[in-house]
Write an enzyme that holds these catalytic residues in place. Sequence first.
Site, short mmCIF file in Angstrom:
data_model
loop_
_atom_site.label_atom_id
_atom_site.label_comp_id
_atom_site.label_asym_id
_atom_site.label_seq_id
_atom_site.Cartn_x
_atom_site.Cartn_y
_atom_site.Cartn_z
N GLY A 162 39.33 30.26 40.32
CA GLY A 162 39.74 30.58 38.46
C GLY A 162 41.32 31.29 38.56
N LYS B 131 41.50 36.57 45.97
CA LYS B 131 43.15 36.78 44.65
C LYS B 131 44.22 37.25 45.34
CE LYS B 131 41.71 39.37 41.19
NZ LYS B 131 41.55 40.80 40.47
N VAL C 80 42.65 32.48 42.50
CA VAL C 80 41.18 33.05 43.28
C VAL C 80 40.93 31.98 43.18
CG1 VAL C 80 38.88 34.44 42.54
CG2 VAL C 80 40.59 34.72 40.87
N ASP D 19 37.94 48.11 31.72
CA ASP D 19 38.36 46.45 31.58
C ASP D 19 36.81 46.49 31.47
OD1 ASP D 19 39.36 44.32 30.84
OD2 ASP D 19 40.04 43.44 32.45
N GLY E 17 43.64 34.18 36.60
CA GLY E 17 43.77 35.21 34.85
C GLY E 17 44.95 36.16 35.25
N GLY E 18 44.76 36.75 34.65
CA GLY E 18 46.46 36.95 34.17
C GLY E 18 47.82 37.43 35.54
N MET E 19 47.02 38.13 36.53
CA MET E 19 47.91 38.38 37.26
C MET E 19 47.66 37.40 38.80
SD MET E 19 48.12 42.24 38.23
CE MET E 19 48.85 42.20 39.42
N ALA E 20 46.28 36.90 39.11
CA ALA E 20 45.88 36.46 40.53
C ALA E 20 45.54 34.78 39.99
CB ALA E 20 45.19 37.48 41.18
#
Length: 528
Positions: free
Chosen positions: A49, A71, A56, A165, A51-54
């Site tokens: 997947g 990550k 995976v 979060d 995300g906003g930073m990493a």
Amino acid sequence: MSEADQNDQAPELADTAAGTADQTPTSSLSTASLVGSRLAGYLILSRLGRGGMADVYAARDMQLDRDVAIKVLRPELSRDRDYITRFRREAKAAAKLNHPNIVQIYEVGEDSARYYIAQELISGQNLRQWLERNGPLDPEQAVEVLYGVASALDAAASEGITHRDIKPENVMWSKSGAIKVADFGLARVQSDNDGSRADLTQAGLTLGTPRYMSPEQVQGRSVDPRSDLYSLGVMMYHLLTGRPPFEAEDPLALAFAHVNETPQPLDRVRGDKDVPEWLIAIIAKLLRKDPAERFQSAGELLDALTGDDADQRSKTRRLAGAASATARLQRVADEQQRLKTKRQLRALMLTLLPLACVGLGIAAASGIRQPTVAKMLRPDVVPQQETAEEQFWEAIVRNDPAGWKAVSLYFPPTDGSAVNQSYASKAGLQLARLYLKQNRPADAEATLNELIDDAAVDRKYRLVAWALQVSVAQAMEDPEKAAEAKRKLSVLYADLESNNPDAIAWFDRVMPGTEQVSLGLKPGAEEK
């Protein structure tokens, strides 16, 4: 990047930060896949997947021969000191935590300017996926999730860490049934004061997912573990109803709703009566706008769920058979509502006790819901309350044989206490009434005989017992036994009418006139 843009295979491992990734064009985030390459001591197997930073990945730890999740901070962010600081802070926060309800961090490192975190690979699905595939949780499942996430937050708080979060995407339900909280990417360690803008509001937005953020978080104010508890309440509401308490297309409108609006009642949105009152009250308390009105810690929430039931040797908590402390949970979750309910019950007791009259029952008379999650609300071992009166309230809520028997078990009438004797007698009458309702006339008869044969039982309660014996005999289709019970009832009634008019006045209040007519105690309309 929005939550919907994540690879659905494993969004539970993706770090989604609203207000950062969402502002970057998707095309600029594209990076070459690492699948098939080596990163430090790991062989990258597949991509899970983004995300906003990493990004995976699933990987193989070549040295320890185990599968892990990796990550990797995206290259365009690895040149920004603030993102590197925040990425490292996530690792610092999560690596301090070793708890069965938290995704475990194995290693934090850097290889050829790539910053990575190696962590536990969970086989299962996150709660967003579960909700989309199976629909809302049932109450028993919800309690398991609530307990698991609260346990994780309690462990984090003990290390001075706030997650910031909590949402369905960040909670895993493994195939083994374990609840695992992931992605401490927004976590804040109380001792961190690095001055990076990773903790600052950018462009008027705060870090986190607006749909689940607390009022103080969306306002950019300082947060503490109570903010996580609000997010937990939002998540539980969503999981039980299938939709979050507040919805809006615009993030600012959503933030306004969290600060100013009141969600619709959970049970009304769900559309059924399956969720027990105490669970609704707990979620309502988690959703309070003022942090001071919520549970003050995850530990306090766990105390409510476990009833302070801890293993003294291992110091671990145990989830009490489903909230064996129903009355206590209600008291902890919403004290005002409990007091209001108790006042209503007291008023009803003045006119309806001993609750054993033919055709009567406190649950039906008061409108109290009888929870249907038997395993949760009716554990085999009934919790002992502080007084006979509170034990009686517990029995009213449970309305099962174990609850009614517990009144005399924990507060024996043989100890010389008139109060205990009174509540034991009332509980016995209610138990007999319940047996009748369950089509168990033999058990009802045995219970009533014990009351009738006990000289210590007040005669007004024995009067009600004989009235119930008539119903028992009728249920057994034994007219001779019914006639004998009516005769005994009439004799005792006449004796009390002459010698104890107060007892008759009480009996007249609790026994409907139509029932007295059918029992031969009052003349019918045609006889007048």
